[in-house]
Motif scaffolding. Structure first.
Motif, PDB file in Angstrom:
ATOM      1  N   LEU A 213      -1.051  -0.460 -14.270  1.00 36.90           N
ATOM      2  CA  LEU A 213      -1.594  -1.126 -13.095  1.00 36.90           C
ATOM      3  C   LEU A 213      -0.673  -2.276 -12.692  1.00 36.90           C
ATOM      4  O   LEU A 213      -0.294  -3.105 -13.517  1.00 36.90           O
ATOM      5  N   ARG A 214      -0.301  -2.311 -11.417  1.00 38.53           N
ATOM      6  CA  ARG A 214       0.558  -3.370 -10.907  1.00 38.53           C
ATOM      7  C   ARG A 214      -0.210  -4.223  -9.915  1.00 38.53           C
ATOM      8  O   ARG A 214      -0.901  -3.709  -9.026  1.00 38.53           O
ATOM      9  N   ARG A 215      -0.052  -5.523 -10.059  1.00 41.44           N
ATOM     10  CA  ARG A 215      -0.770  -6.449  -9.188  1.00 41.44           C
ATOM     11  C   ARG A 215      -0.337  -6.292  -7.730  1.00 41.44           C
ATOM     12  O   ARG A 215      -1.132  -6.472  -6.812  1.00 41.44           O
ATOM     13  N   ASP A 216       0.931  -5.957  -7.497  1.00 42.09           N
ATOM     14  CA  ASP A 216       1.467  -5.940  -6.138  1.00 42.09           C
ATOM     15  C   ASP A 216       1.497  -4.551  -5.517  1.00 42.09           C
ATOM     16  O   ASP A 216       2.173  -4.341  -4.502  1.00 42.09           O
ATOM     17  N   GLN A 217       0.770  -3.577  -6.099  1.00 43.12           N
ATOM     18  CA  GLN A 217       0.752  -2.233  -5.539  1.00 43.12           C
ATOM     19  C   GLN A 217      -0.648  -1.633  -5.611  1.00 43.12           C
ATOM     20  O   GLN A 217      -1.367  -1.821  -6.595  1.00 43.12           O
ATOM     21  N   VAL A 218      -1.032  -0.901  -4.555  1.00 43.35           N
ATOM     22  CA  VAL A 218      -2.249  -0.094  -4.531  1.00 43.35           C
ATOM     23  C   VAL A 218      -1.945   1.154  -3.710  1.00 43.35           C
ATOM     24  O   VAL A 218      -0.870   1.280  -3.112  1.00 43.35           O
TER      25      VAL A 218
ATOM     26  N   ASN B  30       0.861  -1.182   0.000  1.00 40.50           N
ATOM     27  CA  ASN B  30       0.000   0.000   0.000  1.00 40.50           C
ATOM     28  C   ASN B  30       0.896   1.230   0.000  1.00 40.50           C
ATOM     29  O   ASN B  30       1.466   1.596   1.040  1.00 40.50           O
ATOM     30  N   LEU B  31       1.034   1.864  -1.142  1.00 39.96           N
ATOM     31  CA  LEU B  31       1.944   2.992  -1.286  1.00 39.96           C
ATOM     32  C   LEU B  31       1.538   4.174  -0.416  1.00 39.96           C
ATOM     33  O   LEU B  31       2.381   5.023  -0.099  1.00 39.96           O
ATOM     34  N   TYR B  32       0.289   4.232  -0.011  1.00 43.70           N
ATOM     35  CA  TYR B  32      -0.197   5.382   0.751  1.00 43.70           C
ATOM     36  C   TYR B  32       0.493   5.492   2.110  1.00 43.70           C
ATOM     37  O   TYR B  32       0.720   6.591   2.611  1.00 43.70           O
ATOM     38  N   ASN B  33       0.805   4.359   2.725  1.00 41.68           N
ATOM     39  CA  ASN B  33       1.406   4.405   4.059  1.00 41.68           C
ATOM     40  C   ASN B  33       2.879   4.008   4.057  1.00 41.68           C
ATOM     41  O   ASN B  33       3.415   3.536   5.056  1.00 41.68           O
ATOM     42  N   GLY B  34       3.555   4.202   2.909  1.00 35.82           N
ATOM     43  CA  GLY B  34       4.985   3.931   2.837  1.00 35.82           C
ATOM     44  C   GLY B  34       5.284   2.531   2.349  1.00 35.82           C
ATOM     45  O   GLY B  34       4.396   1.723   2.105  1.00 35.82           O
TER      46      GLY B  34
END
Length: 760
Positions: free
Chosen positions: A290-295, A227-231
């Motif tokens: 779109l990457r499967r391992d990132q949101v 989850n890129l939002y929280n680092g």
């Protein structure tokens, strides 16, 4: 089902069936012991497949129903990567399974008939029966498959002997039974993303008349989505699931037995990951980049489930008849919280991955659930040309559903709504078969059902609206359903049949008030769908060919549904409500094929064509928000319902027209054991996610493949295998959310791993 000989196990280890996708395969091959002269050795042939579609054990060839059977050892290959029941999707003809609730809440579709409703009291037209106990609540339908004897799928209405909401068909799970002889197995698999799968069982005698079986499953996967939002760091899509079963079989005489079953389940992990902007605007392809391992999500995500249950199955052989009694109890609690908008950037219009119109974080819980069921059935014991069975069934379920809304990542609760439902049903049924001639057998049956619900919903606090006072409804329904069939033996190896059947689904209630407009009348806040009734005609052929080395099943069917229950979810109005379509129809063809082509090569193939249509010129629902998805249906001309679209002629949701699958296994003797290679492939064509047709909310055709390379020794008692699931790493959207943006949910990732199996 009979077991293969030792020589056959060397030639065709049970995992030959391991990825059988199609059909009633899953019979093991068998042969006579090898002779000194290779030319004198008998060819490997297929065993007979025994099923209980008519509630008594019969050869699958003699049952006038389209049936697909998967035995317990075949499931070994499927769940090596920690899969849940959704792994069966498209691996059996006419079957689709998807979920917006993850492992906890699968949604089943057979021949196009299913239910996209995500509410925790959703009623499905596919009945799931686990160890002879119906699993009515959708959370119960996610109980894991482990230590199984067989999985049987009966397509078409099953309104006589399996009458609890089964107009589309029945999926029946049967656990392996306790045995007097000590034995068991242990199976350990490990793969990509820390995926671990441990399964085992022990069985044996506790006394001369008492035997036991203990079965255990533990599956886990590490968080693998960042989850890129929280680092930086892996935050999502991990799970820990444990299930266990204890069975005690008491057989004090040749005329009585009692089988007690106690089972538990615990699941902890993250909820389904919704991906804002996963679908590219103007089409149904995944968005570039779109990457499967990132949101990027700005809301909390968690899921917890605890369940337990028990059953007691007794049978008395009284000579002329046998009496069966089945008592069942089920209980489950679940809480699931997630980022419904699937993003963290809020813009107008939302067109890129991670973008949404507005934040939406919510949770659903089932803090109280209890199901009781009781069936008593009497069947004749070989009365000659005529045999029969009759019985009564009682069912009661009580549930409470809580819905919550939240503000921001782990933010405060902003809304709370609750639903309560008490459902009681009872039925009486009778069925019989008559051998009119040596070649022609007639069957028929009737079932009368009475169903009643008492439902109350209220909103205590609203995220952007006032409270809604309790709304109470009490729908009632009754129905007489049944079936009639004729099976004719064309030859000792080939049967043809004709079957007419009807089915019934009781009235359903939907009352999700958390985000509802409080100014609407009560009838639009809490919606009720009337009883659904289906009538089906099926023509089939079942044949054993090539000296019993090929088994073939063909079926052609046509069905009509009256007052089809459908769920309009999401859309521009952000509501979920039940509707009835005046009529719907479906028709198609199905193929099941199993072949032992050589002593070393075993293949299966399955295929289905399902052509479905909604037939209601006035039925209309809201389309996606701001028409971002490109709705193709005509606008509703009714000025009283602006913003809605007509559905007449649309295919049913989540109903792919084509499904196909195949497996191939080749094994060669090597160093006192067997080396084998097995591959399996499944295909399903595109399908609408929702009731309306649109450019974007439609799945793309899917192909997934599996591979297994293994070595077994000690007559199959030991095995080491390397496996891969979704080996091409195909990525596609399995479903969507339409009230906020172009949100999608993806299929499972590629998993590579190793598995060790030991039998004793």
């Amino acid at each position: 089902m009979s077991k293969p000989s030792t020589a056959a196990r060397r030639a065709l280890h049970p995992l030959a069936l391991a990825c059988a996708l199609a059909l009633p395969p899953l019979a093991h091959a068998q042969s006579a012991p090898a002779a000194e002269d290779p030319a004198a050795r008998k060819a490997v042939t297929l065993d007979a497949v025994q099923v209980t579609a008519e509630r008594r054990v019969e050869n699958i060839q003699d049952v006038p129903i389209a049936i697909t059977v998967v035995d317990g050892e075949t499931l070994t290959a499927y769940d090596a990567a920690g899969e849940d029941v959704r792994v069966l999707s498209a691996r059996l003809p006419s079957l689709n399974i998807e979920s917006s609730f993850g492992r906890a809440f699968p949604r089943f579709y057979i021949r196009g008939l299913g239910n996209t409703d995500f509410d925790l009291n959703a009623s499905q037209p596919v009945s799931l029966v686990y160890d002879d106990v119906v699993q009515e609540n959708p959370i119960l339908k996610g109980f894991p498959m482990f230590d199984m004897a067989a999985v049987e799928m009966y397509r078409g209405p099953q309104g006589t002997l399996f009458g609890r909401n089964s107009p589309a068909g029945v999926i029946r799970f049967s656990s392996a039974r306790p045995e007097q002889t000590f034995g068991g197995y242990a199976r350990l698999g490990y793969g990509t993303y820390g995926t671990a799968n441990l399964e085992g069982a022990l069985t044996g005698a506790l006394a001369p008349t008492l035997s036991a079986r203990v079965s255990l499953l533990h599956q886990r996967r590490d968080n693998w989505i960042d989850n890129l939002y929280n680092g930086r760091g892996k935050d999502l899509e991990g799970y820990r699931e444990t299930a266990a079963r204890l069975q005690l079989l008491w057989q004090p005489s040749d005329t009585f037995e009692a089988l007690a079953n106690v089972h538990v389940r615990k699941l902890d992990g993250t909820a389904r990951v919704f991906r804002a902007g996963a679908i590219a605007p103007g089409g149904n392809r995944l968005a570039p980049g779109l990457r499967r391992d990132q949101v990027s999500l700005d809301a909390a995500n968690t899921q917890h489930l605890d369940g337990d249950g028990a059953s007691l199955r007794m049978q008395w052989d009284l000579g002329r008849v046998t009496v069966h009694a089945i008592s069942g109890y089920e209980h489950v609690k679940v809480y699931s919280r997630g980022d419904i908008d699937g993003g963290s950037v809020y813009v107008f219009p939302p067109l890129l991955p991670g973008q949404a119109l507005f934040p939406a974080e919510s949770a659903d819980g089932l803090p109280y659930h209890r199901q009781l069921s009781q069936e008593v059935r009497v069947e004749s014991n070989d009365w000659g040309r005529f045999d029969w069975q009759a019985g009564a069934f009682w069912f009661n379920e009580r549930i409470r559903i809580d819905s919550f809304s939240y503000d921001g990542f782990g933010g405060p609760q902003t809304g709370y709504a609750t639903q309560r439902q008490d459902n009681t049903a009872w039925a009486v049924f009778a069925s019989g078969d008559y051998d009119l001639t040596a070649a022609l057998k007639l069957r028929g049956g009737l079932r009368y059902t009475r169903d009643s619900k008492d439902f109350t919903a209220q909103r205590v606090t609203g995220p952007f609206g006032p409270p809604i006072a309790p709304i109470h409804v009490s729908p009632r329904g009754s129905n007489l359903s049944g079936d009639a069939s004729a099976l004719y033996q064309l030859s000792p190896a080939t049967n043809v049949y004709l079957r007419v059947a009807t089915g019934f689904r009781a009235p359903s209630v939907q009352g999700r008030l958390l985000f509802a407009d409080a100014s609407l009348p009560a009838s639009q806040l809490v919606t009720v769908a009337d009883s659904e009734k289906v009538r089906s005609l099926e023509l089939g052929l079942k044949s054993q060919l090539w000296d019993n080395r090929v088994r073939l099943g063909l079926a052609a069917f046509h069905y009509q549904v009256r007052d089809l229950q459908l769920t309009a979810v999401g859309g521009d109005a952000n509501v979920a409500r039940l509707v009835n379509a005046r009529r719907a129809r479906g028709q198609g063809l199905e193929l099941d094929l199993e072949a032992q082509l050589t002593d070393a090569l075993y293949v299966t193939a399955g295929a289905s064509l399902n052509d479905t249509r909604i037939q209601d010129p006035t039925l209309a629902v809201f389309g996606c928000v701001l028409d971002l998805c490109g709705v193709r249906d005509p606008a509703n001309p009714d000025p009283a319902r602006p913003g809605t679209f007509l559905l007449d002629g649309n295919p049913l949701p989540q109903a792919p027209k084509y499904v196909a699958n195949m497996t191939a296994r080749y094994g060669v003797p090597l160093a006192g054991g067997e080396l084998y290679v097995l591959t399996d492939w499944a295909y399903k064509s595109s399908a609408n996610f929702f009731l309306y047709e649109s450019v974007s909310f439609r799945s793309r055709p899917m192909v997934e493949g599996g591979l297994r390379v293994g070595y077994s020794w000690q007559d199959g008692q030991r095995e080491l295998a390397l496996f891969g699931r979704n080996i091409t790493n195909t990525m596609y959207a399995t479903s969507g959310i339409d009230f906020n943006n172009l949100t999608g949910m993806l299929n499972e990732p590629r998993i590579w791993g190793v598995q060790l199996s030991v039998k004793f």
